[in-house]
Design a protein around this motif. Structure first.
Motif, PDB file in Angstrom:
ATOM      1  N   ARG A   1       0.906  -1.169   0.059  1.00 36.62           N
ATOM      2  CA  ARG A   1       0.057   0.034  -0.003  1.00 36.62           C
ATOM      3  C   ARG A   1       0.862   1.278   0.020  1.00 36.62           C
ATOM      4  O   ARG A   1       0.607   2.209  -0.335  1.00 36.62           O
ATOM      5  CB  ARG A   1      -0.970   0.040   1.203  1.00 36.62           C
ATOM      6  N   PHE A   2       2.012   1.108   0.877  1.00 37.36           N
ATOM      7  CA  PHE A   2       2.810   2.321   0.829  1.00 37.36           C
ATOM      8  C   PHE A   2       3.478   2.591  -0.666  1.00 37.36           C
ATOM      9  O   PHE A   2       3.366   3.787  -0.924  1.00 37.36           O
ATOM     10  CB  PHE A   2       3.811   1.998   1.948  1.00 37.36           C
ATOM     11  N   ALA A   3       4.112   1.576  -1.277  1.00 36.54           N
ATOM     12  CA  ALA A   3       4.576   1.759  -2.263  1.00 36.54           C
ATOM     13  C   ALA A   3       3.610   2.019  -3.543  1.00 36.54           C
ATOM     14  O   ALA A   3       4.051   2.901  -4.587  1.00 36.54           O
ATOM     15  CB  ALA A   3       5.229   0.344  -2.696  1.00 36.54           C
ATOM     16  N   SER A   4       2.304   1.809  -3.403  1.00 36.01           N
ATOM     17  CA  SER A   4       1.236   2.087  -4.327  1.00 36.01           C
ATOM     18  C   SER A   4       1.228   3.562  -4.588  1.00 36.01           C
ATOM     19  O   SER A   4       0.881   4.087  -5.774  1.00 36.01           O
ATOM     20  CB  SER A   4       0.032   1.600  -4.130  1.00 36.01           C
ATOM     21  N   LYS A   5       1.529   4.416  -3.453  1.00 35.88           N
ATOM     22  CA  LYS A   5       1.390   5.821  -3.533  1.00 35.88           C
ATOM     23  C   LYS A   5       2.313   6.490  -4.869  1.00 35.88           C
ATOM     24  O   LYS A   5       1.727   7.591  -5.340  1.00 35.88           O
ATOM     25  CB  LYS A   5       1.769   6.334  -2.282  1.00 35.88           C
ATOM     26  N   ILE A   6       3.361   5.890  -4.715  1.00 40.04           N
ATOM     27  CA  ILE A   6       4.133   6.255  -6.000  1.00 40.04           C
ATOM     28  C   ILE A   6       3.467   6.310  -7.539  1.00 40.04           C
ATOM     29  O   ILE A   6       3.380   7.350  -8.084  1.00 40.04           O
ATOM     30  CB  ILE A   6       5.571   5.653  -6.237  1.00 40.04           C
ATOM     31  N   ASP A   7       3.040   5.220  -7.617  1.00 44.75           N
ATOM     32  CA  ASP A   7       2.289   5.163  -9.245  1.00 44.75           C
ATOM     33  C   ASP A   7       0.847   6.065  -9.040  1.00 44.75           C
ATOM     34  O   ASP A   7       0.396   6.627 -10.183  1.00 44.75           O
ATOM     35  CB  ASP A   7       1.847   3.893  -9.331  1.00 44.75           C
ATOM     36  N   GLU A   8       0.213   6.072  -7.806  1.00 45.88           N
ATOM     37  CA  GLU A   8      -0.707   6.889  -7.599  1.00 45.88           C
ATOM     38  C   GLU A   8      -0.558   8.349  -8.101  1.00 45.88           C
ATOM     39  O   GLU A   8      -1.288   9.051  -8.676  1.00 45.88           O
ATOM     40  CB  GLU A   8      -1.411   6.968  -6.310  1.00 45.88           C
ATOM     41  N   ARG A   9       0.789   8.829  -7.680  1.00 37.57           N
ATOM     42  CA  ARG A   9       1.134  10.098  -7.832  1.00 37.57           C
ATOM     43  C   ARG A   9       1.488  10.311  -9.459  1.00 37.57           C
ATOM     44  O   ARG A   9       1.035  11.469 -10.185  1.00 37.57           O
ATOM     45  CB  ARG A   9       2.290  10.595  -7.159  1.00 37.57           C
ATOM     46  N   SER A  10       1.991   9.351 -10.162  1.00 34.92           N
ATOM     47  CA  SER A  10       2.241   9.284 -11.530  1.00 34.92           C
ATOM     48  C   SER A  10       0.949   9.485 -12.369  1.00 34.92           C
ATOM     49  O   SER A  10       0.569  10.330 -13.178  1.00 34.92           O
ATOM     50  CB  SER A  10       2.868   8.221 -11.823  1.00 34.92           C
TER      51      SER A  10
END
Length: 297
Positions: free
Chosen positions: A224-233
């Motif tokens: 979930r933490f890592a998924s924030k990166i792609d959400e920002r993109s």
């Protein structure tokens, strides 16, 4: 949750709201010969002799909130990964670490001195990836270099307890922070893969989650933490359905909500967005127009 958690030779003093910034969680490791503190967040100032008698402070990385208790420990040795060393040794080094304009640095210095009791440690020395500290009685700590948040960010693993202090890989809903001059989006992506491979059964964070003892839960929280990166993109790509300049994107914000106006925020937004733009350009998902603006392909 108790204010102090014990895992064999490791005591975890929980900061306010499980170490939510500007506080943090303080780990103290007791060997037969040496007592070590991992970082010194604000909660360190509410700990008594147990902290005052530490022999060594190992910083997992350098930011103001991880040095808030160092002023209490002039006698203790301080070690930090060599890539973050200059930031621990002097304000000039910290300025290069942040990479903000002079007016923002002036405002930040006032904040870190007042709210975080900032004192540089010119006597600090560097360690490298794989460094091992033998604390006596079979207690060993090993550093694992996991850059991205800062260039020198490390996990500190107490091998005898299977406990990994993973610092600001904090598994928060905010997601990874990589908004400073020595931060790196590409490094953080690699770090998020490597941290899952650490030989550990207990994971302690600087902020928010505090301690996780179930591997399945750790991996779910990490995903979930890592998924924030792609959400920002994805959010940026939405903005770029119409041409936007970097300044316009900074004004729209990617990280922080409107109204959160701490001095460093525009700089962090700019650095973060610029890294995402570089990544999206390399993937062919956006292009640069002749006037310097960006647009989705």
């Amino acid at each position: 949750m108790a204010s102090v958690l014990e895992f064999g030779v490791v005591r975890v003093h929980l900061g306010d709201k499980s170490g939510k910034y500007p506080d943090g969680n303080q780990l103290i490791v007791q060997g037969a010969d040496t007592r070590v503190a991992f970082d010194t967040p604000e909660v360190a100032n509410r700990i008594g002799p147990e902290l005052d008698t530490v022999d060594l402070v190992i910083l997992g990385h350098v930011h103001e909130d991880h040095m808030a208790g160092l002023h209490r420990l002039p006698h203790a040795r301080v070690q930090v990964h060599e890539a973050d060393l200059a930031a621990a040794q002097s304000w000039d080094g910290m300025c290069r670490h942040y990479g903000y304009p002079p007016d923002v640095l002036d405002a930040m210095r006032a904040i870190v001195e007042k709210d975080f009791h900032y004192h540089p440690r010119p006597d600090a020395t560097g360690y490298s990836d794989g460094a091992v500290w033998d604390l006596g009685g079979g207690v060993r700590v090993r550093a694992h270099h996991l850059p991205g948040h800062t260039a020198g960010h490390c996990a500190l693993v107490v091998e005898s307890e299977g406990l990994a202090f993973i610092g600001d890989i904090d598994l928060s809903s905010f997601g990874p922070y990589y908004g400073d001059a020595t931060s790196s989006l590409s490094d953080f992506r690699q770090t998020l893969k490597k941290v899952a491979e650490l030989d550990a059964r207990i994971w302690a964070t600087s902020h928010h989650k505090a301690v996780i003892t179930d591997r399945a839960q750790f991996l779910a929280d990490l995903a979930r933490f890592a998924s924030k990166i792609d959400e920002r993109s994805t959010q940026l790509l939405g903005y770029l359905q119409a041409p936007q300049s970097l300044d316009e994107l900074v004004d729209r914000r990617l990280l922080y909500p409107a109204g959160y106006d701490v001095p460093f925020v525009p700089c962090a937004e700019r650095n973060t967005i610029a890294m995402h733009l570089d990544e999206l350009l390399s993937l062919g998902q956006i292009q640069t127009l002749e006037d310097g603006r960006f647009v989705a392909v």
